[in-house]
Design a protein around this motif. Structure first.
Motif, mmCIF file in Angstrom:
data_model
loop_
_atom_site.group_PDB
_atom_site.id
_atom_site.type_symbol
_atom_site.label_atom_id
_atom_site.label_comp_id
_atom_site.label_asym_id
_atom_site.label_seq_id
_atom_site.Cartn_x
_atom_site.Cartn_y
_atom_site.Cartn_z
ATOM 1 N N ALA A 69 0.804 -1.221 0.000
ATOM 2 C CA ALA A 69 0.000 0.000 0.000
ATOM 3 C C ALA A 69 0.837 1.271 0.000
ATOM 4 O O ALA A 69 0.307 2.350 -0.247
ATOM 5 N N GLN A 70 2.144 1.156 0.259
ATOM 6 C CA GLN A 70 2.996 2.345 0.278
ATOM 7 C C GLN A 70 3.842 2.461 -0.990
ATOM 8 O O GLN A 70 4.843 3.149 -0.998
ATOM 9 N N THR A 71 3.441 1.820 -2.036
ATOM 10 C CA THR A 71 4.002 1.886 -3.386
ATOM 11 C C THR A 71 5.338 1.165 -3.561
ATOM 12 O O THR A 71 5.977 1.295 -4.599
ATOM 13 N N ARG A 72 5.777 0.396 -2.566
ATOM 14 C CA ARG A 72 7.004 -0.380 -2.751
ATOM 15 C C ARG A 72 6.778 -1.416 -3.851
ATOM 16 O O ARG A 72 5.658 -1.869 -4.050
ATOM 17 N N CYS A 73 7.863 -1.772 -4.529
ATOM 18 C CA CYS A 73 7.759 -2.760 -5.599
ATOM 19 C C CYS A 73 8.760 -3.875 -5.364
ATOM 20 O O CYS A 73 9.535 -3.832 -4.405
ATOM 21 N N LYS A 74 8.764 -4.859 -6.233
ATOM 22 C CA LYS A 74 9.669 -5.995 -6.038
ATOM 23 C C LYS A 74 11.129 -5.606 -6.211
ATOM 24 O O LYS A 74 12.017 -6.298 -5.722
ATOM 25 N N HIS A 75 11.396 -4.509 -6.887
ATOM 26 C CA HIS A 75 12.768 -4.071 -7.119
ATOM 27 C C HIS A 75 13.307 -3.219 -5.978
ATOM 28 O O HIS A 75 14.488 -3.288 -5.654
ATOM 29 N N TYR A 76 12.444 -2.395 -5.400
ATOM 30 C CA TYR A 76 12.835 -1.477 -4.319
ATOM 31 C C TYR A 76 11.765 -1.559 -3.234
ATOM 32 O O TYR A 76 10.637 -1.108 -3.430
ATOM 33 N N HIS A 77 12.119 -2.134 -2.113
ATOM 34 C CA HIS A 77 11.111 -2.363 -1.078
ATOM 35 C C HIS A 77 11.643 -2.126 0.331
ATOM 36 O O HIS A 77 11.201 -2.758 1.291
ATOM 37 N N GLY A 78 12.582 -1.196 0.448
ATOM 38 C CA GLY A 78 13.087 -0.818 1.764
ATOM 39 C C GLY A 78 12.105 0.111 2.469
ATOM 40 O O GLY A 78 11.111 0.559 1.877
ATOM 41 N N PRO A 79 12.374 0.439 3.714
ATOM 42 C CA PRO A 79 11.438 1.262 4.484
ATOM 43 C C PRO A 79 11.187 2.657 3.914
ATOM 44 O O PRO A 79 10.116 3.216 4.115
ATOM 45 N N THR A 80 12.147 3.211 3.167
ATOM 46 C CA THR A 80 11.943 4.552 2.611
ATOM 47 C C THR A 80 11.672 4.532 1.102
ATOM 48 O O THR A 80 11.617 5.593 0.473
ATOM 49 N N ASP A 81 11.474 3.378 0.526
ATOM 50 C CA ASP A 81 11.142 3.271 -0.904
ATOM 51 C C ASP A 81 9.639 3.442 -1.081
ATOM 52 O O ASP A 81 8.916 2.498 -1.416
ATOM 53 N N VAL A 82 9.176 4.657 -0.834
ATOM 54 C CA VAL A 82 7.737 4.905 -0.758
ATOM 55 C C VAL A 82 7.249 5.990 -1.713
ATOM 56 O O VAL A 82 6.332 6.742 -1.390
#
Length: 111
Positions: free
Chosen positions: A11-24
């Motif tokens: 729901a915070q727009t993370r994707c399979k390529h970038y999914h760290g806590p600030t990848d929003v």
């Protein structure tokens, strides 16, 4: 209601390529007027080459905050200090290395 983000896995727009806590953040691609989780999500799903946002597009709302859903103008995002100006959610400062994939203008400074 939030815009659809192609490639988003949460729901915070993370994707399979970038999914760290600030990848929003998600980026709206000029070529198809759709939000994608990242350049690679567009590459995998769009079926066409990306078009970059130019100097004249700095006022276009093309960045989506995954924290609050606010659509930010490119200039507002580039000058945000790596946090959403609406909700304060932290953005990944390393995304700056990818600006040339999305934006076709020199520097990120406000003009």
């Amino acid at each position: 209601m939030r815009p659809l983000v192609i490639g988003a896995i949460d729901a915070q727009t993370r994707c399979k390529h970038y999914h760290g806590p600030t990848d929003v953040i998600a980026i709206k691609f000029k070529c198809c007027d759709a939000y994608y989780g990242c350049f690679f999500c567009h590459e995998e799903a769009a079926g066409h080459p990306p078009a970059k946002w130019g100097e004249a597009d700095r006022i276009a709302k093309a960045v989506l905050c995954g924290g609050c859903g606010e659509e930010l103008a490119i200039d507002a995002y580039l000058n945000s200090g790596y946090a959403c100006p609406s909700c304060g959610t932290a953005f990944n400062p390393r995304c700056e290395a990818h600006y040339p994939l999305y934006f076709d203008f020199a520097g990120k400074e406000r003009v």
